[in-house]
Scaffold this active site. Structure first.
Site, PDB file in Angstrom:
ATOM      1  CD1 TRP A  89      44.967  64.141  50.332  1.00 20.03           C
ATOM      2  CD2 TRP A  89      44.571  64.371  48.143  1.00 20.03           C
ATOM      3  NE1 TRP A  89      44.149  63.100  49.960  1.00 20.03           N
ATOM      4  CE2 TRP A  89      43.879  63.217  48.605  1.00 20.03           C
ATOM      5  CE3 TRP A  89      44.459  64.710  46.796  1.00 20.03           C
ATOM      6  CZ2 TRP A  89      43.101  62.422  47.775  1.00 20.03           C
ATOM      7  CZ3 TRP A  89      43.681  63.919  45.967  1.00 20.03           C
ATOM      8  CH2 TRP A  89      43.015  62.784  46.459  1.00 20.03           C
TER       9      TRP A  89
ATOM     10  CE  LYS B  64      39.634  64.391  42.921  1.00 21.70           C
ATOM     11  NZ  LYS B  64      38.757  65.527  43.295  1.00 21.70           N
TER      12      LYS B  64
ATOM     13  CG  ASP C 257      25.424  54.167  22.354  1.00 21.36           C
ATOM     14  OD1 ASP C 257      24.240  53.817  22.217  1.00 21.36           O
ATOM     15  OD2 ASP C 257      25.767  55.351  22.581  1.00 21.36           O
TER      16      ASP C 257
ATOM     17  CD  GLU D 298      22.122  52.766  19.226  1.00 25.46           C
ATOM     18  OE1 GLU D 298      21.054  53.080  19.755  1.00 25.46           O
ATOM     19  OE2 GLU D 298      23.140  53.479  19.311  1.00 25.46           O
TER      20      GLU D 298
END
Length: 701
Positions: free
Chosen positions: A109, A145, A360, A414
């Protein structure tokens, strides 16, 4: 003009792909079939052709700069964290970031040791060579990350936007990490995808809620138990909700944080692939409920403020924020946003072999007002400056891409406003979707059940709602939406029977007029929606047998309980409970459709909608459907019009005792037509129509 050129020149990252042969181009000046067939659109021809021009112009630019739409949509082969020959390649687009470095388990890290370099297009890159023994510099399943210095100078952690795997730190700590996913044994596909169904019957499902136990269900559990069950009911497609990773479980999957990652709650990528593969072995297509209409506003684990600005992937300021959904709105015409979203579609088609998409929130996408507090009363509302042509161009590109990569793929919109041409071919002047959801239908059923007594139901108004759809634009009919199953609302079964379901659903219970009415109307509502409402049919999981109660996701207010966040499959299979009757009817309804194919036949001809009798009669695909919604009045020798002369028999009877009915129809009875014109049909029958019952007649030899 200048803004448009700037987006093309500065937001393209400069990555090159292998050129393919250019596809044939659409002639922008050719006659548009949609204008010839819908004269109400003719005054807006200029607007329609302008949109087509934008689409063709952007497609041409993509071909010139990116070697074609399919190559442009292969971003996942160049971006993110990928194992390549000789090591691992990392690329991330963050144009306003001051510094980008990769950190994780692989380097303890360390925020400084693995810094990326930035090109002139805002693309950050890093190559990590293999270890001396040839192994990967980043182990499979290890945490990753980005250490970023953002546009504002702050030091932040970010998850790579193209992460294909994201997991929380632990079930109790919702701090998400990107996971480097490079399994030593990739999944080996075993089965070919089925062909596109002619009559689309969709089973809408949520993997996490699909367990009978109060817990989060898994891909493996769904594969083992739900897929064979769905196949046995006669559905030929499953639409999966909440697959794209979303950090907030109770969002129902509609607050997506990580677009290329599938939800880790349910299992691994290989287990989802096994689910899709198994469905294909049963002849079932799998559609993804894809959310490109908005994104979670989460910063730490989402795309919001990714590089320290509010406009990396989204519109700047208020235009980039949805006030009702509390979420971010994409800049659909930005080059790298188009690459990201189009690549996202291709990723699910190719990596997971999905067979199509339910898009959607299309209404929110195609209007700058997002459909909020806006009434649609004329064609002006579909063709004014509040229509977002950039979003429509993105949807045209998306449909173009999907159908180019997989001609049998299905796309469903939709969309609630009734936007003209949404489900017409792009070459006809449309947007390119295959189907739209018939969203007015569930609203009509709820209105009738909430606001009107049975004897007040208006047959003409009901028929209008079920048949009011655009010519040549296919509609998916459904009686109730998944939103109605959520706590605070009610399913149709619960509107009909409510608390009586707790005490009177046993076959040994005393008779209940409420349960009797509920079971009868539940079957009738679903059958008339199935047969009259569209060219496809959709059911949300559990509603086929009248699943009781509601869905309540675990939250502080219910002590993080999963008690109401599951499906009680056991109720439908308990021989002592009446849910089995509704399940049997659902299966019989689908089987009859599979035999006669009314969903892909011409729309029905409604020959009767009698207000006093509460009777609706229509014919479709050679079948004659007769519904008596009257609460008390049965009709002997009731005359109905039929299109074909001959001998008829009842092939489906909602009053059959095996469906929980009263058995008032003799199934051996034969009905001979008379050559009497009646209600616009050439022939007629006289039949017995019991109250609160539906009958389907077919010509027999």
């Amino acid at each position: 003009g200048d803004v448009y050129k700037r987006q093309v020149s500065t937001q393209s990252t400069g990555l090159s792909f292998c050129r393919k042969t250019k596809p044939p181009q659409m002639n922008p000046d050719a006659p548009l079939q949609i204008l010839e067939e819908d004269p109400w659109l003719k005054p807006y021809e200029g607007r329609l052709r302008h949109r087509i021009h934008l689409y063709l112009k952007r497609k041409k630019e993509i071909e010139e700069h990116e070697n074609g739409l399919e190559q442009f949509a292969s971003g996942y082969k160049k971006y993110g964290l990928r194992r390549v020959e000789g090591g691992v390649q990392f690329r991330e687009w963050a144009p306003s970031a001051q510094s980008v470095a990769l950190m994780g388990d692989f380097n303890g890290w360390n925020r400084e040791s693995h810094k990326c370099t930035k090109n002139s297009f805002g693309l950050w890159e890093l190559f990590l060579p293999n270890k001396a023994d040839g192994s990967s510099p980043i182990p499979h399943n290890s945490k990753i990350k980005i250490a970023m210095v953002t546009a504002t100078g702050s030091h932040e952690d970010r998850l790579p936007a193209w992460s294909v795997r994201v997991e929380p730190e632990s079930p109790k700590i919702p701090n998400f990490n990107s996971i480097f996913w490079d399994p030593p044994q990739p999944y080996v596909w075993k089965h070919k995808a089925p062909k596109k169904p002619a009559s689309l019957k969709i089973y809408e499902a949520h993997v996490g809620m699909a367990s009978v136990d109060p817990k989060i269900g898994s891909y493996k559990e769904f594969t083992k138990t739900v897929i064979p069950y769905v196949a046995s009911l006669g559905y030929n497609a499953i639409q999966l909700m909440a697959i794209m990773e979303h950090s907030y479980y109770a969002s129902f999957g509609y607050q997506v944080t990580n677009f290329f990652a599938i939800s880790s709650r349910y299992g691994t990528p290989e287990e989802l692939k096994e689910l899709v593969d198994t469905a294909h072995s049963h002849g079932i297509s799998i559609y993804l409920d894809v959310v490109h209409s908005h994104a979670s506003r989460n910063v730490a684990d989402g795309l919001n403020q990714f590089d320290g600005t509010d406009h990396c992937y989204f519109h700047e300021g208020g235009k980039g924020y949805h006030s009702l959904w509390d979420s971010r709105l994409f800049n659909y015409f930005a080059w790298e946003v188009q690459r990201f979203l189009l690549s996202n579609l291709r990723w699910y088609l190719e990596e997971y072999k999905f067979d199509g998409f339910r898009f959607d929130g299309v209404t929110s996408m195609i209007y700058l007002h997002h459909g909020i507090a806006y009434g649609f009363s004329s064609y002006d509302d579909y063709n004014n400056d509040l229509v977002d042509d950039e979003a429509l161009v993105y949807l045209m590109l998306a449909n173009d891409l999907i159908h180019s990569l997989k001609p049998d793929a299905v796309t469903i919109a939709e969309e609630v406003s009734g936007f003209p041409g949404l489900c017409r071919k792009i070459t006809d002047g449309g947007t390119g979707f295959d189907y739209r959801l018939g969203m007015a239908i569930p609203d009509k059923w709820i209105q009738l059940l909430k606001e009107h007594k049975d004897e007040e139901w208006n047959m003409g108004n009901l028929c209008h709602t079920l048949t009011n759809r655009r010519w040549k634009e296919a509609t998916i009919a459904y009686a109730e939406s998944h939103d109605q199953a959520l706590v605070g609302d009610k399913t149709i079964a619960f509107w009909l029977m409510d608390k009586e379901m707790y005490d009177f659903m046993s076959v040994l219970s005393p008779p209940s007029a409420i349960i009797d009415r509920g079971i009868a109307l539940h079957k009738m509502i679903r059958l008339i929606t199935h047969a009259l409402g569209g060219e496809g049919y959709l059911n949300f999981m559990g509603n086929e047998f009248g699943h009781p109660e509601w869905i309540d996701f675990p939250r502080v207010g219910n002590n993080e309980s999963y008690h109401y966040c599951r499906r009680r499959w056991d109720l439908a299979h308990d021989e002592l409970l009446k849910y089995k009757f509704l399940l049997a009817f659902d299966k019989a309804m689908n089987q009859l459709e599979s035999k006669f194919g009314w969903l892909h036949d011409h729309p029905a001809y409604v020959s009767a909608k009698h207000e006093e009798d509460k009777v609706i009669v229509f014919d479709r695909a050679g079948l004659v459907f007769a519904f008596n919604f009257h609460p008390t009045q049965s009709f002997p020798n009731y005359m109905i019009g039929v299109p074909t002369a001959g001998k008829y028999k009842a092939v489906l009877d909602s009053d059959d005792q095996k469906f929980g009915g009263h058995g008032r129809i003799d199934h051996k009875a034969e009905y001979f037509s008379s050559p009497n014109h009646y209600n616009g049909r050439q022939n007629s029958l006289q039949v017995y129509l019991p109250c609160r019952a539906a009958l389907v007649f077919a010509v027999c030899d």
